[in-house]
Scaffold this motif. Structure first.
Motif, PDB file in Angstrom:
ATOM      1  N   ALA A  45       0.822  -1.214   0.000  1.00 45.08           N
ATOM      2  CA  ALA A  45       0.000   0.000   0.000  1.00 45.08           C
ATOM      3  C   ALA A  45       0.855   1.262   0.000  1.00 45.08           C
ATOM      4  CB  ALA A  45      -0.936  -0.002   1.206  1.00 45.08           C
ATOM      5  N   VAL A  46       1.973   1.235   0.694  1.00 45.26           N
ATOM      6  CA  VAL A  46       2.814   2.431   0.775  1.00 45.26           C
ATOM      7  C   VAL A  46       3.875   2.461  -0.317  1.00 45.26           C
ATOM      8  CG1 VAL A  46       2.424   2.666   3.255  1.00 45.26           C
ATOM      9  CG2 VAL A  46       4.419   1.401   2.444  1.00 45.26           C
ATOM     10  N   SER A  47       3.979   1.377  -1.082  1.00 46.62           N
ATOM     11  CA  SER A  47       4.971   1.301  -2.157  1.00 46.62           C
ATOM     12  C   SER A  47       4.497   2.075  -3.382  1.00 46.62           C
ATOM     13  CB  SER A  47       5.222  -0.164  -2.529  1.00 46.62           C
ATOM     14  OG  SER A  47       6.065  -0.254  -3.672  1.00 46.62           O
ATOM     15  N   ARG A  48       5.456   2.632  -4.121  1.00 47.12           N
ATOM     16  CA  ARG A  48       5.153   3.295  -5.394  1.00 47.12           C
ATOM     17  C   ARG A  48       5.400   2.374  -6.582  1.00 47.12           C
ATOM     18  NH1 ARG A  48       9.352   7.932  -4.218  1.00 47.12           N
ATOM     19  NH2 ARG A  48      10.379   5.993  -3.602  1.00 47.12           N
ATOM     20  N   ALA A  49       5.798   1.133  -6.325  1.00 46.18           N
ATOM     21  CA  ALA A  49       6.075   0.186  -7.408  1.00 46.18           C
ATOM     22  C   ALA A  49       4.785  -0.116  -8.177  1.00 46.18           C
ATOM     23  CB  ALA A  49       6.666  -1.105  -6.846  1.00 46.18           C
ATOM     24  N   SER A  50       4.901  -0.203  -9.489  1.00 47.66           N
ATOM     25  CA  SER A  50       3.722  -0.422 -10.320  1.00 47.66           C
ATOM     26  C   SER A  50       3.068  -1.774 -10.048  1.00 47.66           C
ATOM     27  CB  SER A  50       4.101  -0.320 -11.803  1.00 47.66           C
ATOM     28  OG  SER A  50       5.084  -1.290 -12.148  1.00 47.66           O
TER      29      SER A  50
ATOM     30  N   TYR B  29       2.140  -2.913  -7.404  1.00 50.62           N
ATOM     31  CA  TYR B  29       1.190  -2.829  -6.299  1.00 50.62           C
ATOM     32  C   TYR B  29       0.196  -1.685  -6.469  1.00 50.62           C
ATOM     33  CZ  TYR B  29       4.743  -5.924  -4.499  1.00 50.62           C
ATOM     34  OH  TYR B  29       5.633  -6.961  -4.363  1.00 50.62           O
ATOM     35  N   SER B  30      -0.067  -1.325  -7.709  1.00 51.20           N
ATOM     36  CA  SER B  30      -0.941  -0.186  -7.971  1.00 51.20           C
ATOM     37  C   SER B  30      -2.374  -0.415  -7.508  1.00 51.20           C
ATOM     38  CB  SER B  30      -0.941   0.145  -9.467  1.00 51.20           C
ATOM     39  OG  SER B  30      -1.390  -0.973 -10.231  1.00 51.20           O
ATOM     40  N   GLN B  31      -2.807  -1.677  -7.374  1.00 46.82           N
ATOM     41  CA  GLN B  31      -4.184  -1.949  -6.965  1.00 46.82           C
ATOM     42  C   GLN B  31      -4.384  -1.871  -5.451  1.00 46.82           C
ATOM     43  OE1 GLN B  31      -6.585  -5.058  -8.615  1.00 46.82           O
ATOM     44  NE2 GLN B  31      -5.303  -5.262 -10.435  1.00 46.82           N
ATOM     45  N   VAL B  32      -3.300  -1.818  -4.688  1.00 50.38           N
ATOM     46  CA  VAL B  32      -3.419  -1.851  -3.228  1.00 50.38           C
ATOM     47  C   VAL B  32      -3.543  -0.434  -2.691  1.00 50.38           C
ATOM     48  CG1 VAL B  32      -2.425  -2.675  -1.073  1.00 50.38           C
ATOM     49  CG2 VAL B  32      -2.016  -3.933  -3.200  1.00 50.38           C
ATOM     50  N   GLN B  33      -4.705  -0.123  -2.180  1.00 52.07           N
ATOM     51  CA  GLN B  33      -4.975   1.200  -1.629  1.00 52.07           C
ATOM     52  C   GLN B  33      -5.718   1.038  -0.305  1.00 52.07           C
ATOM     53  OE1 GLN B  33      -7.147   3.249  -4.697  1.00 52.07           O
ATOM     54  NE2 GLN B  33      -5.343   3.588  -5.967  1.00 52.07           N
ATOM     55  N   LEU B  34      -5.051   1.339   0.773  1.00 56.13           N
ATOM     56  CA  LEU B  34      -5.662   1.272   2.096  1.00 56.13           C
ATOM     57  C   LEU B  34      -6.138   2.661   2.507  1.00 56.13           C
ATOM     58  CD1 LEU B  34      -3.134  -1.006   4.039  1.00 56.13           C
ATOM     59  CD2 LEU B  34      -5.161  -1.691   2.750  1.00 56.13           C
TER      60      LEU B  34
ATOM     61  N   ASP C  31      -6.805   2.538   8.104  1.00 59.99           N
ATOM     62  CA  ASP C  31      -6.290   1.174   8.074  1.00 59.99           C
ATOM     63  C   ASP C  31      -4.771   1.163   8.011  1.00 59.99           C
ATOM     64  OD1 ASP C  31      -8.651  -0.232   8.292  1.00 59.99           O
ATOM     65  OD2 ASP C  31      -8.981  -0.364   6.127  1.00 59.99           O
ATOM     66  N   GLU C  32      -4.220   2.057   7.198  1.00 59.15           N
ATOM     67  CA  GLU C  32      -2.771   2.111   7.062  1.00 59.15           C
ATOM     68  C   GLU C  32      -2.115   2.419   8.409  1.00 59.15           C
ATOM     69  OE1 GLU C  32       0.312   5.038   4.838  1.00 59.15           O
ATOM     70  OE2 GLU C  32      -1.299   4.225   3.573  1.00 59.15           O
TER      71      GLU C  32
ATOM     72  N   SER D 119       0.834   0.685  13.123  1.00 59.11           N
ATOM     73  CA  SER D 119       0.998   0.749  14.572  1.00 59.11           C
ATOM     74  C   SER D 119       1.057  -0.642  15.178  1.00 59.11           C
ATOM     75  CB  SER D 119      -0.152   1.545  15.188  1.00 59.11           C
ATOM     76  OG  SER D 119      -0.046   1.584  16.590  1.00 59.11           O
ATOM     77  N   ALA D 120       0.184  -1.543  14.712  1.00 60.09           N
ATOM     78  CA  ALA D 120       0.161  -2.906  15.254  1.00 60.09           C
ATOM     79  C   ALA D 120       1.433  -3.666  14.887  1.00 60.09           C
ATOM     80  CB  ALA D 120      -1.067  -3.643  14.734  1.00 60.09           C
TER      81      ALA D 120
END
Length: 246
Positions: free
Chosen positions: A103-108, A110-115, A119-120, A125-126
């Motif tokens: 979710a925090v990556s800018r790699a293409s 993982y473009s579908q992962v959006q939290l 949630d992020e 934190s956990a």
């Protein structure tokens, strides 16, 4: 939560990409259902995500234990042909950590992962405070298979990597996002938020406690994202739309 120099990090562990790259002189075959041609690539989805101290902590707490478990699990499945129940440790936290990193990556990849920002923050934190995540998400594991005659072998399926694909659904009136990803011959999924009882207690689901898990078979042709990519790639192959021979 401190300023520090970032190092190269991966969401899906680089160990799985290195294994695949070694099979073809440092490359993998990149297939998509988009306009790009079939091509070879060295892209492992890397990005500057964590400082060295946090990267080492993630490797020690999540990646190495999960990689070790999945390797042993794969060996047991391969040698006995039995999709049984085996001891597990830290797989739940590992899958959640992969999705957070994606979710925090800018790699293409993982473009579908959006939290959501909530949630992020909650997951980060956990993870960093070593808190339980059982109230945040539900995680499941299944064994990738191919039931067609002369289909993909188990070793071939173990060398597929598909980054997380997003599905949106509703359960008991609540919206949730499901991310499914494939590597090491397993389909790993995460539901956000956590599924209600008893759906989240089925045998294929993993708890955040040290319990046991059952990886039921999941046919590759029952998974639309993989099927769509294979169909598109085959059409490109027939049309000569690829940058390599073979």
């Amino acid at each position: 939560m401190k300023k520090a120099e970032l190092c190269v990090s991966h969401a899906i562990p680089n160990a799985y990409f290195r294994k695949m790259f070694r099979m073809d002189g440092g490359n993998a075959i990149h297939l998509t259902d988009g306009p790009d041609k079939n091509k070879k690539t060295q892209d492992s989805g890397s990005d500057y995500l964590l400082c060295e101290q946090c990267e080492d902590a993630f490797n020690a707490e999540f990646d190495r234990p999960a990689i070790s478990f999945l390797k042993k699990y794969r060996t047991q499945i391969s040698s006995t042909g039995h999709r049984g129940i085996y001891p597990i440790r830290n797989l739940f936290q590992f899958v959640v950590s992969v999705i957070w990193r994606a979710a925090v990556s800018r790699a293409s990849l993982y473009s579908q992962v959006q939290l959501s920002s909530a949630d992020e923050f909650r997951i980060r934190s956990a993870l960093f405070n070593r808190k339980q995540l059982r109230n945040v998400a539900s995680v499941s594991i299944r064994n990738l298979s191919d039931s067609t005659p002369n289909g993909f072998s188990e070793s071939e399926l173990a060398n597929f990597i598909q980054p997380p694909a997003r599905f949106d659904g509703i359960s008991k009136g609540k919206n949730y996002a499901l991310y499914a990803m494939i590597f090491d011959g397993f389909v790993l999924t995460i539901h956000l938020p956590r599924l209600p009882y008893p759906r989240g207690r089925k045998r294929t689901f993993v708890t955040s406690e040290h319990r046991r898990v059952f990886a039921a078979d999941f046919d590759i042709f029952s998974y639309p994202p993989m099927l769509q990519v294979m169909r598109s790639a085959f059409q490109k192959y027939k049309a000569g739309h690829q940058t390599f021979k073979g």
